[in-house]
Design a protein around this motif. Sequence first.
Motif, PDB file in Angstrom:
ATOM      1  N   GLN A  24       0.827  -1.210   0.000  1.00  0.00           N
ATOM      2  CA  GLN A  24       0.000   0.000   0.000  1.00  0.00           C
ATOM      3  C   GLN A  24       0.859   1.257   0.000  1.00  0.00           C
ATOM      4  O   GLN A  24       1.904   1.319   0.640  1.00  0.00           O
ATOM      5  CB  GLN A  24      -0.937   0.013   1.208  1.00  0.00           C
ATOM      6  CG  GLN A  24      -1.960   1.152   1.162  1.00  0.00           C
ATOM      7  CD  GLN A  24      -2.994   1.023   2.259  1.00  0.00           C
ATOM      8  OE1 GLN A  24      -2.950   0.102   3.067  1.00  0.00           O
ATOM      9  NE2 GLN A  24      -3.930   1.956   2.311  1.00  0.00           N
ATOM     10  N   ASP A  29      -6.844   2.915   0.244  1.00  0.00           N
ATOM     11  CA  ASP A  29      -7.623   1.900  -0.488  1.00  0.00           C
ATOM     12  C   ASP A  29      -7.199   0.489  -0.115  1.00  0.00           C
ATOM     13  O   ASP A  29      -7.110  -0.389  -0.967  1.00  0.00           O
ATOM     14  CB  ASP A  29      -7.515   2.124  -1.997  1.00  0.00           C
ATOM     15  CG  ASP A  29      -6.082   1.989  -2.533  1.00  0.00           C
ATOM     16  OD1 ASP A  29      -5.149   1.953  -1.707  1.00  0.00           O
ATOM     17  OD2 ASP A  29      -5.911   1.912  -3.765  1.00  0.00           O
ATOM     18  N   TRP A  31      -8.923  -1.675   1.228  1.00  0.00           N
ATOM     19  CA  TRP A  31     -10.025  -2.567   0.855  1.00  0.00           C
ATOM     20  C   TRP A  31      -9.808  -3.135  -0.555  1.00  0.00           C
ATOM     21  O   TRP A  31     -10.059  -4.307  -0.799  1.00  0.00           O
ATOM     22  CB  TRP A  31     -11.354  -1.814   0.916  1.00  0.00           C
ATOM     23  CG  TRP A  31     -11.406  -0.610   0.020  1.00  0.00           C
ATOM     24  CD1 TRP A  31     -10.899   0.625   0.271  1.00  0.00           C
ATOM     25  CD2 TRP A  31     -11.972  -0.535  -1.288  1.00  0.00           C
ATOM     26  NE1 TRP A  31     -11.123   1.475  -0.786  1.00  0.00           N
ATOM     27  CE2 TRP A  31     -11.789   0.789  -1.758  1.00  0.00           C
ATOM     28  CE3 TRP A  31     -12.631  -1.438  -2.110  1.00  0.00           C
ATOM     29  CZ2 TRP A  31     -12.231   1.213  -3.011  1.00  0.00           C
ATOM     30  CZ3 TRP A  31     -13.081  -1.017  -3.357  1.00  0.00           C
ATOM     31  CH2 TRP A  31     -12.881   0.295  -3.798  1.00  0.00           C
ATOM     32  N   LEU A  32      -9.332  -2.288  -1.454  1.00  0.00           N
ATOM     33  CA  LEU A  32      -9.049  -2.722  -2.819  1.00  0.00           C
ATOM     34  C   LEU A  32      -7.853  -3.665  -2.847  1.00  0.00           C
ATOM     35  O   LEU A  32      -7.863  -4.694  -3.540  1.00  0.00           O
ATOM     36  CB  LEU A  32      -8.788  -1.503  -3.703  1.00  0.00           C
ATOM     37  CG  LEU A  32      -8.263  -1.769  -5.115  1.00  0.00           C
ATOM     38  CD1 LEU A  32      -9.271  -2.572  -5.915  1.00  0.00           C
ATOM     39  CD2 LEU A  32      -7.940  -0.453  -5.823  1.00  0.00           C
ATOM     40  N   GLU A 107      -4.298  -0.744 -10.205  1.00  0.00           N
ATOM     41  CA  GLU A 107      -4.901   0.278  -9.361  1.00  0.00           C
ATOM     42  C   GLU A 107      -5.279   1.512 -10.189  1.00  0.00           C
ATOM     43  O   GLU A 107      -6.350   2.099 -10.011  1.00  0.00           O
ATOM     44  CB  GLU A 107      -3.945   0.672  -8.236  1.00  0.00           C
ATOM     45  CG  GLU A 107      -4.522   1.717  -7.278  1.00  0.00           C
ATOM     46  CD  GLU A 107      -3.470   2.253  -6.322  1.00  0.00           C
ATOM     47  OE1 GLU A 107      -3.744   2.322  -5.108  1.00  0.00           O
ATOM     48  OE2 GLU A 107      -2.366   2.634  -6.790  1.00  0.00           O
ATOM     49  N   ALA A 111      -8.977   3.060 -10.715  1.00  0.00           N
ATOM     50  CA  ALA A 111      -9.241   4.473 -10.428  1.00  0.00           C
ATOM     51  C   ALA A 111      -9.902   5.143 -11.631  1.00  0.00           C
ATOM     52  O   ALA A 111     -10.834   5.949 -11.476  1.00  0.00           O
ATOM     53  CB  ALA A 111      -7.939   5.184 -10.066  1.00  0.00           C
ATOM     54  N   TYR A 117      -8.288   8.638  -8.603  1.00  0.00           N
ATOM     55  CA  TYR A 117      -7.671   7.977  -7.448  1.00  0.00           C
ATOM     56  C   TYR A 117      -8.417   8.351  -6.168  1.00  0.00           C
ATOM     57  O   TYR A 117      -8.627   7.524  -5.283  1.00  0.00           O
ATOM     58  CB  TYR A 117      -6.201   8.384  -7.315  1.00  0.00           C
ATOM     59  CG  TYR A 117      -5.242   7.610  -8.196  1.00  0.00           C
ATOM     60  CD1 TYR A 117      -4.899   6.300  -7.909  1.00  0.00           C
ATOM     61  CD2 TYR A 117      -4.667   8.199  -9.315  1.00  0.00           C
ATOM     62  CE1 TYR A 117      -4.011   5.586  -8.703  1.00  0.00           C
ATOM     63  CE2 TYR A 117      -3.771   7.502 -10.122  1.00  0.00           C
ATOM     64  CZ  TYR A 117      -3.448   6.198  -9.814  1.00  0.00           C
ATOM     65  OH  TYR A 117      -2.566   5.497 -10.604  1.00  0.00           O
ATOM     66  N   LEU A 120     -11.269   6.303  -4.715  1.00  0.00           N
ATOM     67  CA  LEU A 120     -10.999   4.981  -4.136  1.00  0.00           C
ATOM     68  C   LEU A 120     -10.811   5.026  -2.625  1.00  0.00           C
ATOM     69  O   LEU A 120     -10.614   3.985  -1.999  1.00  0.00           O
ATOM     70  CB  LEU A 120      -9.754   4.368  -4.786  1.00  0.00           C
ATOM     71  CG  LEU A 120      -9.796   4.153  -6.299  1.00  0.00           C
ATOM     72  CD1 LEU A 120      -8.541   3.425  -6.758  1.00  0.00           C
ATOM     73  CD2 LEU A 120     -11.032   3.381  -6.726  1.00  0.00           C
ATOM     74  N   LYS A 121     -10.858   6.198  -2.022  1.00  0.00           N
ATOM     75  CA  LYS A 121     -10.676   6.284  -0.569  1.00  0.00           C
ATOM     76  C   LYS A 121     -11.868   5.653   0.146  1.00  0.00           C
ATOM     77  O   LYS A 121     -13.005   6.072  -0.028  1.00  0.00           O
ATOM     78  CB  LYS A 121     -10.541   7.743  -0.142  1.00  0.00           C
ATOM     79  CG  LYS A 121      -9.244   8.408  -0.580  1.00  0.00           C
ATOM     80  CD  LYS A 121      -9.166   9.846  -0.096  1.00  0.00           C
ATOM     81  CE  LYS A 121      -7.860  10.503  -0.507  1.00  0.00           C
ATOM     82  NZ  LYS A 121      -7.812  11.935  -0.099  1.00  0.00           N
ATOM     83  N   GLY A 123     -13.759   1.891   1.435  1.00  0.00           N
ATOM     84  CA  GLY A 123     -14.634   0.962   0.727  1.00  0.00           C
ATOM     85  C   GLY A 123     -14.611  -0.409   1.366  1.00  0.00           C
ATOM     86  O   GLY A 123     -14.000  -0.622   2.408  1.00  0.00           O
ATOM     87  N   ARG A 339     -19.430   5.998  -6.797  1.00  0.00           N
ATOM     88  CA  ARG A 339     -18.061   6.524  -6.622  1.00  0.00           C
ATOM     89  C   ARG A 339     -17.770   7.598  -7.667  1.00  0.00           C
ATOM     90  O   ARG A 339     -17.197   8.631  -7.361  1.00  0.00           O
ATOM     91  CB  ARG A 339     -17.028   5.403  -6.720  1.00  0.00           C
ATOM     92  CG  ARG A 339     -16.988   4.502  -5.523  1.00  0.00           C
ATOM     93  CD  ARG A 339     -15.831   3.531  -5.555  1.00  0.00           C
ATOM     94  NE  ARG A 339     -15.879   2.716  -4.361  1.00  0.00           N
ATOM     95  CZ  ARG A 339     -15.359   3.064  -3.190  1.00  0.00           C
ATOM     96  NH1 ARG A 339     -14.724   4.215  -3.074  1.00  0.00           N
ATOM     97  NH2 ARG A 339     -15.460   2.278  -2.144  1.00  0.00           N
TER      98      ARG A 339
END
Length: 511
Positions: A24, A29, A31-32, A107, A111, A117, A120-121, A123, A339
Amino acid sequence: YFSEKICKDPKFITGGATRTDICQGQLGDCWLLAAIASLTLHEDTLKRVVPHDQDFDRGYAGIFHFQFWQHNKWMDVVVDDRLPCVRSNLVFVHSADNTEFWSALLEKAYAKLNGSYESLKGGSTMEAMEDFTGGVCEMYETKNAPTNLFLILKKAVERGSMLGCSIDITSSAESEAQTTTGLVKGHAYSITGVEEVNYRGSKVQLIHVRNPWGQVEWNGPWSDNSREWNTIDSSEKTRLLHNSLDDGEFWMEFGDFKANYDKIEICNLTADSLSDDVRKKWEVNLFEGNWIRGSTAGGCRNYIDTFWTNPQFKLRLDHPDDGDKLCSVIVALLQKNRRRLRKEGLDMETIGFAIYEAPDDQDHQGKDFFRYNGSKVRSRSYVNMREVSERFRLPPGNYLLVPTTFQPHHEADFLIRIFSENKAGDKAISARELQHVLNNVLSRRKEVKFDGLTLNTCHSIINLMDVDNTGMLEFEEFKVFWEKLKKWIVSYRLIHLLIISTFELDCSVFL
């Protein structure tokens, strides 16, 4: 080019796509990333989302493509190779190997799919898993699970579902901390098998778990070298312990599993995401619709004066589960594009649904029906997540499904998916069913030059003819459309003959 800016010898994938390729960065993100890590455990599914036939060498054109499921169709997303960096270091997700870039590019593609991007915060891992598979996800807490959880897991394995489990943590300090029994807290495991064996005269339920690290295993009862294996049939032992090395895979008694693990996630897959060797597959019904202010955005049951104006969908359950009197169904209500709409100030709506026994063949029930009749089942709560899903067991019969936002007059588009063990009927046809019908019929008409209708064209037809905004064509709506279609074909033939006659007349005058 990319190689000149960040890395001298970049590779798309090095030594296979594994969980260590997913580190990360500065974007919230996780979760992603947890979903991507689970994806690496399923090679065929991974190769669909991340096509492996692309790299930085052969025929390299500075672009990469990925595939994601969105609202009942697979979309190809193409991105260039420009990635956010600070002093040649990637800002967001990256691989432990600084020459490998598949995870960072994946990623970026996700996005792009969602608008930015920033979108994607925050989720749910299940949201991304659905976008990677086209499946419907469920989550169970082992300490508060239904009594038939073992059977649910057994059937999920038979249907090729993706299953994961984890142990909760109370603080970040516990993340990936190892217990004395060899389990790791705050860590994503996968479930790969469910079995029952004869042990000392009785049946014992076992569950097979995989640690993606490839090592660090459970050391309690039924672990690789435990004495329990010495008291069962030797052929059973050989079949289940085909590899007893420290490979990260191990068996546990189901009671021990529930006592140690806290959460189970199941991603139920559709037929198009499964290999042909999976014999038992879910039957899937789809509905699409909209909540429109002043028309079909009636709000929840608290608002009885407008609740009845919500879209209503008929569902017929004819066939109970094999060896049962009830029908198992998973109902999932998904709100579309939320989103992407964040940049317009629109976030997730709070959504839920209720299911009623349908008393007759009316197309739409009025206010009095809902005033005097309670729901048969409903979603446990209204939540502001992309999707609400619940599993139910219902007697065969006719039902009415009502999806709603919590407050009335809130607008959104939605998709409903119903997974059933045996085929569930409905009295309407979807865009895909309409495409199949029309392509079969029109391809036989010799007077019509026909190359096939696209799914988007069929969606447009339904939007034009769908009077009650269910997202499907009810029988009466289809009859109206069919009469119009016959008139359009006749008109087309007349116009075609007129053009030919005019052309022939012009030619004769010229000659």
